[in-house]
Design a protein around this motif. Structure first.
Motif, PDB file in Angstrom:
ATOM      1  N   ARG A  12      -2.627   6.567   7.673  1.00 15.48           N
ATOM      2  CA  ARG A  12      -3.994   6.088   7.484  1.00 15.48           C
ATOM      3  C   ARG A  12      -4.004   4.783   6.700  1.00 15.48           C
ATOM      4  NH1 ARG A  12      -8.760  10.311   5.915  1.00 15.48           N
ATOM      5  NH2 ARG A  12      -9.764   8.478   5.030  1.00 15.48           N
ATOM      6  N   ALA A  13      -3.074   4.676   5.746  1.00 19.48           N
ATOM      7  CA  ALA A  13      -2.985   3.451   4.959  1.00 19.48           C
ATOM      8  C   ALA A  13      -2.652   2.281   5.878  1.00 19.48           C
ATOM      9  CB  ALA A  13      -1.929   3.602   3.872  1.00 19.48           C
ATOM     10  N   ILE A  44      -7.169   0.118  -0.187  1.00 19.14           N
ATOM     11  CA  ILE A  44      -6.649   0.707   1.053  1.00 19.14           C
ATOM     12  C   ILE A  44      -5.855   1.978   0.753  1.00 19.14           C
ATOM     13  CG2 ILE A  44      -5.143   0.317   3.050  1.00 19.14           C
ATOM     14  CD1 ILE A  44      -5.845  -2.608   2.929  1.00 19.14           C
ATOM     15  N   THR A  45      -5.242   2.042  -0.420  1.00 19.45           N
ATOM     16  CA  THR A  45      -4.536   3.268  -0.798  1.00 19.45           C
ATOM     17  C   THR A  45      -5.500   4.451  -0.803  1.00 19.45           C
ATOM     18  OG1 THR A  45      -3.115   1.923  -2.196  1.00 19.45           O
ATOM     19  CG2 THR A  45      -3.027   4.295  -2.523  1.00 19.45           C
ATOM     20  N   GLY A  92      -6.762   5.128   2.687  1.00 23.81           N
ATOM     21  CA  GLY A  92      -5.690   5.789   3.433  1.00 23.81           C
ATOM     22  C   GLY A  92      -5.446   7.222   3.002  1.00 23.81           C
ATOM     23  N   THR A 144       0.829  -1.205   0.000  1.00 19.99           N
ATOM     24  CA  THR A 144       0.000   0.000   0.000  1.00 19.99           C
ATOM     25  C   THR A 144       0.862   1.254   0.000  1.00 19.99           C
ATOM     26  OG1 THR A 144      -1.584  -1.231   1.321  1.00 19.99           O
ATOM     27  CG2 THR A 144      -1.924   1.138   1.128  1.00 19.99           C
ATOM     28  N   SER A 163     -11.230  11.577   1.722  1.00 19.25           N
ATOM     29  CA  SER A 163     -10.029  11.138   1.033  1.00 19.25           C
ATOM     30  C   SER A 163     -10.024  11.691  -0.380  1.00 19.25           C
ATOM     31  CB  SER A 163     -10.002   9.615   1.001  1.00 19.25           C
ATOM     32  OG  SER A 163      -9.004   9.168   0.139  1.00 19.25           O
ATOM     33  N   THR A 211       1.031   4.069  -2.720  1.00 18.97           N
ATOM     34  CA  THR A 211       0.818   5.455  -2.297  1.00 18.97           C
ATOM     35  C   THR A 211       1.892   6.364  -2.907  1.00 18.97           C
ATOM     36  OG1 THR A 211      -0.231   4.770  -0.238  1.00 18.97           O
ATOM     37  CG2 THR A 211       0.699   6.986  -0.303  1.00 18.97           C
ATOM     38  N   GLY A 264      -5.595   1.191   7.680  1.00 16.17           N
ATOM     39  CA  GLY A 264      -6.449   0.389   6.813  1.00 16.17           C
ATOM     40  C   GLY A 264      -5.936  -1.042   6.691  1.00 16.17           C
TER      41      GLY A 264
END
Ligand code: ATP
Ligand code: MG
Lengths: 332, 504
Positions: free
Chosen positions: A242-243, A232-233, A236, A24, A319, A28, A246
């Motif tokens: 945050r990622a 999740i990216t 997040g 992730t 987000s 990101t 997740g």
């Protein structure tokens, strides 16, 4: 005793989230620079297989991880070349690559299915691992899990606290403005896409050499995790902290699916195993709910104080993707 | 630093934006660059700042050949540019915008940057808050932010592309003082504009570009008519006031409207707008006029009172309902809210939908766009992407996109970035709409424009809203006072008299 079991279970959650965190955060980085690398699922399978085979042949887990890293970086390089240099659609290229990599993994890995492999060991950290509760949770893990903890912090600090990281944000947000401030937009995009791919590439062997050690071909149970990584990216908000949250949530749900199985006998075990996937998607739907027009209208009818509080929560949840995500940059 | 352009050429596809440009700018001066829309001013400045590369030609700095291949090179030479549409990062904080791109150690010192920010800001009397988000800032504030950033980078050549188009008279005065001071300290300022009065007031020398070529140069005393002739190739006279075409029919009625924003509150706005009327909204940026205009378009939710369009109560409805009732809104930030970068002019016309049905008839659309392009004299082709148009041509495109059947047109800075000829032309087009029954509400930082083209004027001062003033009975001085918060009691007294007169 009961507590001890739960604690070990939770420590397992942290370990099984580690590859998701690597992948992730890798994604990101790429997306922060404006490039969607959709090949994650295939890359994870291919590198899980390649890393496993390399480690078996050389009897070295280090080589296994290095091979994963290099393969992941090469796949990302293909994405970067076709989208940045050739200006092809990132989605199309990524999707084709993810399919190709998956089939390659199953095909090339076939001779190695089920053979005895190597795996990385748990390395308790002296002193720290004796701390009650936290010791078991955080300091009786394998090296890659420790690295995943470090990666979260380093990635966060890099993106939000360092000079190059701020420029990275700028490149994904408005490449023209980043260019105007002296950034070489396309070079940065290459660098971060390949770096991101390398991180995704490490996550594959983390399964085959640790979390789900071995290579079982199509029944390895890894197919699909790459798609969750992409979700999740977004969940997040392109923020490593945050990622990571997740990723832990996802791993926790998976674990709960396992432990609750004996308790919830009425529910077929397949449902419990599959449940984390739709649940993640549902959470994803929820994060941007504050942007919806109807929510706005409903909120307008609430009393001032309540409205403010809810709006603040929605704003925190929100987000927003990098504005230039997926759009090529070309200077005249 | 002395700057010399030697034979600069640049073409975009078939458009020759710069043709053999050759002139020099002495150190420590303020150089004006004049030219009509699409003359090639921005192109030349982007070449100087390394943002784009010329096809051929050289730039000499202090007599030496400079190798400017990208903005980083230019900044190293000490050249910085404020772009016509500020090139910043909207979802980020002002302070982050300020810091991104400043060379230095791995971990930038936020606190120090903030101190530098505040110091420079106070030194130049700006008002930007380092912790506000850029997407909540006005165009003027965004310009200020960019200027502060360039100052902090230690730039010695300041290129300002149309810096006065989005700011108030006071801000302009401050800006001019700033630029003067920069020049007096040995910096070179290049000031791009169409506004003759600005250039004449500020610049030590002027060059005029016309259709990509250098049309002439001048030093004070300036001969305005001669400059206009160089710009347009013909003499242009400023219009006299166009007649008011207001009728008795009401288009818009605001009753006790209240609007809340996190920084200001507007209360009790009452207004009746009749068909054919033009109402100018004056005020410093962020005084509330933008909010009221957006509320009339359904883009900002009112928290009290009623908004009635063509007799229909649209209070609390979304912007599509407003659109269905013939209301249209044209924002100041053309590339963010008005146009879709990446799409061509033709595609814009297709999207705004004169055509019905699922399939696009491209040929038909193309001839339609072609007509509009010549009607609004847009320098471009149906296939040109909107972001490739010059600033002024983007504005013309926006205006050309306005639907035919409209009852209320809300305009934010309708002639921002337009040259005199286009301004006159655009307003003649808008007045034609009025004659057909549309009413216009518009915001402009240019008080002259407000007086020239509106029938009534409403002044805003930090959320306070004046009663509508008759444009023929007020003047620039009074409006200037009101925008600054002075003389408000007087107009309210007059208003009382006005109301009682009307009652008789
Ligand atoms: N990126 C681009 N691609 C294609 N054509 C362009 C591009 N940039 C500018 N042009 C064209 O080059 C010409 C000169 O544009 P430029 O932006 O330099 O004009 P300008 O003098 O700054 O005008 P304005 O006062 O309207 O801002 C215009 O005809 C414009 O359409
Ligand atoms: Mg321009």
């Amino acid at each position: 005793m009961e507590n001890e079991v739960i604690l070990i279970g939770l420590a397992g959650v942290l370990a099984s989230a580690a590859p998701v965190i690597f992948a992730t955060i890798g994604e990101t980085f790429a997306e922060r620079s404006g490039v969607v690398n959709l090949s994650v699922n295939g890359t994870m399978l291919l590198t899980a297989m390649a890393g496993f085979v390399a480690a078996v042949l050389t009897k070295s887990v280090v080589v296994g991880f290095l091979v994963g890293l290099i393969v992941g970086a090469l796949v990302a390089l293909l994405v970067a070349f076709s989208s940045i240099t050739l200006k092809l659609s990132q989605v199309a290229v990524g999707y084709v690559l993810t399919m190709t990599c998956r089939d390659l993994a199953y095909f090339l890995g076939n001779p190695y299915v089920g053979i005895e492999g190597v795996r990385i060991n748990v390395v308790p950290i002296p002193v720290l691992s004796d701390i009650p509760i936290l010791g078991t949770l955080l300091f009786k893990q394998d090296v890659m899990t420790y690295l995943s903890f470090i990666l979260i912090v380093v990635a966060y600090v890099w993106i939000f606290k360092t000079r190059p990281g701020m420029m990275l944000q700028g490149v994904g947000e408005r490449p023209a403005a980043a260019h105007n401030r002296g950034a070489n937009v396309n070079r940065l995009r290459y660098i971060y896409t390949v770096l991101g791919g390398a991180l995704v590439g490490i996550s594959g062997p983390m399964y085959s050499l640790s979390v789900k050690a071995g290579w079982q071909g199509t029944i390895s149970g890894l197919d699909g995790i790459g798609w969750i990584v992409l979700a999740i990216t977004i969940f997040g908000a392109w923020n490593p902290l945050r990622a990571a949250f997740g990723a832990y949530l996802f791993a926790l749900l998976q674990w709960l699916g396992l432990v609750l199985q004996p308790v919830l006998t009425g529910i077929p075990s397949q449902v419990l195993q599959a449940a984390p996937f739709p649940l993640m998607i549902l959470t994803l739907l929820f994060v941007n709910i504050g942007d919806a027009e109807w929510v706005d209208r409903v909120l307008a009818q609430l009393p001032e104080g309540t409205r403010r509080a809810i709006v603040r929560i929605f704003r925190a949840l929100r987000s927003q993707p990098p504005a230039a995500l997926g759009t090529p940059f070309e200077r005249q | 630093m002395e700057i010399e352009f030697r034979n600069i050429n640049k073409t975009f596809g078939t458009v020759r934006a710069n043709i053999g440009i050759h002139f020099s700018i002495p150190a420590g001066t303020i150089q004006g660059i004049l030219g009509e829309n699409g003359a090639g001013k921005s192109t030349l400045m982007k070449i100087l700042s390394g943002y784009i590369l010329p096809d051929s030609g050289e730039i000499y700095l202090d007599g030496e050949l400079a190798k400017i291949e990208n903005p980083a090179d230019a900044i190293r030479y000490g050249i910085g540019m404020l772009h016509q549409d500020p090139l910043d990062f909207p979802p980020m904080k002002a302070l982050d915008n300020f810091m991104i791109g400043k060379p230095g150690s791995l971990f930038p010192a936020r606190r120090e940057a903030e101190r530098a920010f505040l110091e420079l800001r106070d030194q130049f009397g700006f008002t930007v808050d380092p912790n506000s988000y850029v997407d909540s800032m006005t165009v003027g504030e965004r310009q200020q932010l960019e200027i502060l950033r360039l100052l902090w980078l230690g730039v010695r050549v300041f290129i300002l592309d149309e810096p006065t188009t989005g700011i108030s008279a006071q801000q302009k005065e401050k800006l001019f003082l700033t630029l003067r001071r920069l020049a007096d300290n040995g910096n070179t300022v290049v000031f791009v504009s169409h506004k003759l009065e600005d250039v004449e007031a500020l610049c030590d020398r002027v060059v005029v570009l016309r259709r990509g070529e250098l049309a002439g140069q001048m030093t004070p005393p300036y001969d305005t008519d001669r400059l206009i002739e160089m710009m347009f190739g013909k003499v242009i006279k400023l219009d006299e006031r166009l007649p008011c075409s207001a009728t008795d029919q009401l288009v818009l009625r605001l009753q006790n409207v209240a609007i809340d924003d996190y920084r200001l509150q507007i209360r009790n706005v009452n207004l009746e707008v009749r068909c054919g009327e033009v109402i100018g909204l004056a005020g410093m940026e962020g005084s509330g006029q933008e909010l009221l205009l957006r509320a009339c378009a359904g883009l900002v939710r009112t928290v009290g009172g009623r908004v009635i369009v063509n007799g229909k109560d649209l209070t609390g409805k979304d912007t599509h309902s407003f659109m269905r009732h013939g209301v249209t809104f044209m924002p100041a930030s053309r590339l963010e809210e008005g146009l879709i970068p990446g799409l061509s002019i033709n595609e814009h016309f297709i999207l705004t939908g004169e055509q019905k049905g699922v399939f696009i008839k491209r040929d038909k659309a193309k001839s339609y766009s072609q007509n509009k392009i010549s009607e609004y004299s847009i320098r471009g082709f149906p296939e040109s992407r909107v972001e490739a148009l010059s600033g002024g041509n983007q504005q013309r495109t926006l205006l050309a996109l306005l639907k035919e059947e409209l009852s209320l047109i809300l305009l934010e800075h309708p002639t921002r970035g337009l040259d005199i000829e286009s301004t006159i032309y655009i307003w003649s087009k808008l007045k034609e709409r009025c004659a057909k029954g549309a009413a216009i509400l518009f915001i402009s930082p240019d008080l002259e424009e407000i007086l020239q083209y509106s029938d009534r004027v409403i002044v805003f001062f930090s959320g306070r809203v004046s009663p509508p003033l008759d444009a023929t009975l007020t003047n620039v001085d009074q409006l200037g006072q009101l925008i600054g918060g002075k003389g408000w009691e007087e107009i309210f007294e007059k208003e009382q008299v006005g109301v009682s007169n009307a009652a008789q």
